[in-house]
Design a protein around this motif. Structure first.
Motif, PDB file in Angstrom:
ATOM      1  N   ALA A 150       0.319  -2.079  -1.039  1.00  8.55           N
ATOM      2  CA  ALA A 150       0.821  -1.977   0.325  1.00  8.55           C
ATOM      3  C   ALA A 150      -0.257  -2.472   1.290  1.00  8.55           C
ATOM      4  O   ALA A 150      -1.402  -2.020   1.240  1.00  8.55           O
ATOM      5  N   LEU A 151       0.122  -3.397   2.166  1.00  7.58           N
ATOM      6  CA  LEU A 151      -0.773  -3.938   3.182  1.00  7.58           C
ATOM      7  C   LEU A 151      -0.301  -3.511   4.559  1.00  7.58           C
ATOM      8  O   LEU A 151       0.894  -3.309   4.780  1.00  7.58           O
ATOM      9  N   ASP A 152      -1.222  -3.389   5.484  1.00  6.47           N
ATOM     10  CA  ASP A 152      -0.850  -3.143   6.867  1.00  6.47           C
ATOM     11  C   ASP A 152      -0.209  -4.412   7.434  1.00  6.47           C
ATOM     12  O   ASP A 152      -0.780  -5.498   7.358  1.00  6.47           O
ATOM     13  N   ALA A 153       0.992  -4.284   7.985  1.00  4.75           N
ATOM     14  CA  ALA A 153       1.728  -5.463   8.444  1.00  4.75           C
ATOM     15  C   ALA A 153       1.072  -6.144   9.636  1.00  4.75           C
ATOM     16  O   ALA A 153       1.284  -7.339   9.874  1.00  4.75           O
ATOM     17  N   LYS A 154       0.268  -5.421  10.403  1.00 10.95           N
ATOM     18  CA  LYS A 154      -0.389  -6.009  11.568  1.00 10.95           C
ATOM     19  C   LYS A 154      -1.655  -6.769  11.189  1.00 10.95           C
ATOM     20  O   LYS A 154      -1.973  -7.796  11.781  1.00 10.95           O
ATOM     21  N   TRP A 160      -2.814   0.854   0.206  1.00  9.31           N
ATOM     22  CA  TRP A 160      -2.906   1.487  -1.103  1.00  9.31           C
ATOM     23  C   TRP A 160      -2.586   0.481  -2.197  1.00  9.31           C
ATOM     24  O   TRP A 160      -1.996  -0.568  -1.946  1.00  9.31           O
ATOM     25  N   ASP A 161      -3.019   0.810  -3.421  1.00 12.99           N
ATOM     26  CA  ASP A 161      -2.964  -0.109  -4.554  1.00 12.99           C
ATOM     27  C   ASP A 161      -2.816   0.743  -5.802  1.00 12.99           C
ATOM     28  O   ASP A 161      -3.716   1.508  -6.151  1.00 12.99           O
ATOM     29  N   GLY A 253       2.498   5.476  -2.398  1.00 12.98           N
ATOM     30  CA  GLY A 253       2.658   4.877  -3.716  1.00 12.98           C
ATOM     31  C   GLY A 253       2.958   5.854  -4.836  1.00 12.98           C
ATOM     32  O   GLY A 253       3.020   5.455  -6.002  1.00 12.98           O
ATOM     33  N   ALA A 254       3.153   7.122  -4.517  1.00 14.66           N
ATOM     34  CA  ALA A 254       3.475   8.102  -5.556  1.00 14.66           C
ATOM     35  C   ALA A 254       4.819   7.761  -6.197  1.00 14.66           C
ATOM     36  O   ALA A 254       5.789   7.444  -5.509  1.00 14.66           O
ATOM     37  N   LYS A 255       4.876   7.845  -7.532  1.00 13.36           N
ATOM     38  CA  LYS A 255       6.116   7.507  -8.221  1.00 13.36           C
ATOM     39  C   LYS A 255       7.182   8.558  -7.955  1.00 13.36           C
ATOM     40  O   LYS A 255       6.947   9.757  -8.070  1.00 13.36           O
TER      41      LYS A 255
END
Length: 596
Positions: A150-154, A160-161, A253-255
């Motif tokens: 997950a990347l910050d869109a801005k 997180w990875d 990111g938790a499953k």
């Protein structure tokens, strides 16, 4: 006007404060009328219809379409991504899982994320990514090394990875081949590691993604540079693993849930002798049942990759996706039975991951007939009555229409590509059939116009020879048994089809010089856009199939086009970077067109 932009190869992170994206988080799951001018999801919306409502570019003025801007990414490799456009920003997944954010009006780079792959990770299927998902202020990408990021869109900064899967499965090697087979003396070019190729989808606080690379086959070098694929060999034994689709919390990111594409119980199925609509599969059921006695744990190695982005019925919270071939590929000795849920259209509860139904297009597949092209949701009209349906363009060469609630097959089209020797078995002298392992229609997304009950499908004609190799045990050497598939020297070509879903007949078809591998865009302007491996990007009249426009890129255009609107201007965008599997020339451009 033509502008070409590049900030260099893998330039450092650049944040442009003047471009605001505060509305990204507000989009959430509202990818409907409020975002008509954007392209917010891989398939434009959750139906995967890939039909743009925009009409500024149409059959009357298409001759005025020209390049508005282009952007060189600096990463020249197989490029399959669907750009995502939200609130004036275009997000593009580059090969090897780098990501770039661009001003969708000018092509100026806003930020860039550089992905660092795990050392020595075997890539399943090359470096291509089919795209990102953008929601909740984040950009999500699945990676070739089986991570979800997950990347910050801005800013493009990593939030997180997580590891989605471990690369722990036993892989095949050329030492398993007969020494008399010339393929045993070549180098493997395709890895067999697990990874993620699909663009994720975000729904109700969950980012959903599936894994590829579990339907194991040994990939051998191509016979020549322009040949599609090379030989693919399936060796019986304990290779591969079960594929899965999984959902993760968008915040951390938790499953949330995981659905395994091979069940531990009941995977052998009913030993179907035919497809659901009665086509003979030429199975030796008695031999399979005998093999079942010594292969009770075949499900552990069962395959069933998830290749492309699911469709979601938001009224019933149902997710639809296709699964790949069983493992080992093409060789069935160590995997008797129907091999559920491989080569199937599967419906899951989006909140729990529990299965609602499955429809297996090819039980006990030994040809590589993955359900690869994304499923599409629409209302199917039958005898004047609308039925909620899901459609899918098969590698078998048929377009399937299933009841969305039950999975029952409602209709199957006429073949949209030539068919020969369908479901014939491999032989020692070699059995040629088509479509084969390449399809049919492969991962290329189709487009669908519900109002005219028309599906537009990108097809492949590529004859494939399936050869059985058997040698008895010699001294301390074990017996050898495997099946290989390889392209023949016959002519290969592509076909763009407009299928009348009400009748299953072809409204029109256009033959192309090369097999079609990329994807389609349809618009309310009466157009269908499609790229080809020779670099041509073309538009067709969606009613007649007449070609009405074309442009030429320096690399293969083997990715799905999109359309969006900014400040009253409609744009059509596509990436050009080729496809190594087909020998189409690589490149690194994002191409965006508008009327001038």
């Amino acid at each position: 006007m033509y502008k070409q932009l590049s900030l260099g190869r893998l330039s450092p992170l650049l944040v442009v404060a003047t471009v605001t994206m505060s509305a990204c988080s507000g989009l959430g799951n509202q990818h409907t009328a409020s975002t008509e001018k954007d392209w917010p999801l891989h398939g434009r919306d959750y139906t995967n219809q890939r039909l743009s409502p925009l009409t500024q570019i149409n059959t009357q003025n298409i001759n005025k379409l020209s390049l508005a801007w282009s952007f060189k990414t600096g990463v020249s490799a197989s490029f399959q991504a669907t750009p995502i456009v939200q609130n004036g920003v275009m997000y593009v997944a580059l090969p090897y899982n780098h990501v770039v954010a661009l001003d969708a009006k000018t092509g100026k780079e806003i930020w860039r994320y550089q992905h660092n792959r795990k050392a020595d990770w075997k890539m399943c299927c090359g470096p291509a990514s089919r795209g990102v998902a953008v929601s909740d202020g984040k950009v999500f990408i699945g990676t070739v090394d089986a991570r979800l990021i997950a990347l910050d869109a801005k800013s493009g900064l990593k939030l997180w990875d997580i590891d989605v899967a471990e690369d722990t499965a036993l892989t095949e090697n050329t030492g398993l081949l007969s020494k008399a087979d010339a393929k045993s003396k070549k180098e493997r070019y395709g890895g067999t590691g697990i990874g993620i190729a699909m663009a994720p989808v975000v729904y109700r606080g969950k980012v959903i993604v599936g894994v590829t690379g579990v339907g194991y086959g040994l990939h051998i070098d191509k016979p020549r540079i322009d040949a599609p694929l090379g030989a693919v060999v399936g060796v019986s034994g304990q290779y591969g693993r079960s594929g899965f689709m999984a959902a993760f919390d968008v915040h951390n990111g938790a499953k949330v849930w995981q659905f395994d594409t091979i069940p531990s119980q009941g995977w052998e199925g009913a030993f179907a002798e035919t497809t659901s609509d009665g086509v003979q599969l030429n199975r030796d059921i008695a031999a399979e049942k005998e093999n079942l006695k010594t292969h009770q744990d075949a499900w552990k190695f069962g395959g069933g990759s998830a290749w492309t982005t699911p469709a979601i019925d938001t009224k019933t919270n149902t997710l639809f996706f296709g699964t790949g071939n069983p493992s080992p590929q093409m060789n069935d000795v160590s995997r008797p039975g129907d091999n559920l849920y491989t080569v199937s259209l599967v419906a899951l509860n989006t909140e729990t991951g529990k299965i609602k139904w499955h429809y297996q297009q090819v039980p006990h597949d030994v040809w590589g007939y993955d359900v690869a092209s994304p499923p599409v949701l629409f209302d199917y009209v039958k005898n004047g009555k609308k039925i909620a349906a899901v459609g899918q363009a098969g590698k078998t060469g048929w377009y399937y229409v299933n009841d969305r609630k039950t999975g029952v097959l409602l209709a199957k089209s006429d073949a949209f590509v030539p068919q020969h020797n369908m479901f014939a078995k491999a032989s020692k002298e070699g059995t040629v059939l088509y479509p084969g392992i390449l399809g049919g229609s492969n991962w290329s997304p189709s487009a669908l116009d519900e109002s005219s009950q028309t599906s537009y499908v990108a097809g492949i004609h590529a004859p494939i020879k399936y050869t059985l190799v058997e040698e008895p045990a010699k001294g301390d050497l074990p017996a050898i048994q495997y099946v290989s598939s390889e392209p023949t020297n016959d002519a290969r070509w592509g076909v763009l089809s407009a299928i009348n879903l009400s009748t299953g007949k072809m409204r029109w078809q256009v033959k192309t010089e090369q097999p079609l591998m990329g994807g389609l865009l349809a618009t309310r302007g009466g157009l269908v856009f499609m790229g080809e491996g020779n670099g041509y990007f073309k538009a067709y009249n969606s009613s007649t199939g007449q070609q009405v426009w074309q442009s030429k890129a320096t690399a293969g255009v083997n990715a799905p086009p999109i359309s969006y609107e900014i400040d009253g201007v409609q744009y059509v965008a596509v990436v050009a970077g080729g496809n190594a599997i087909f020998g189409f020339p690589a490149g690194d451009e994002v191409l965006v067109y508008a009327l001038h």
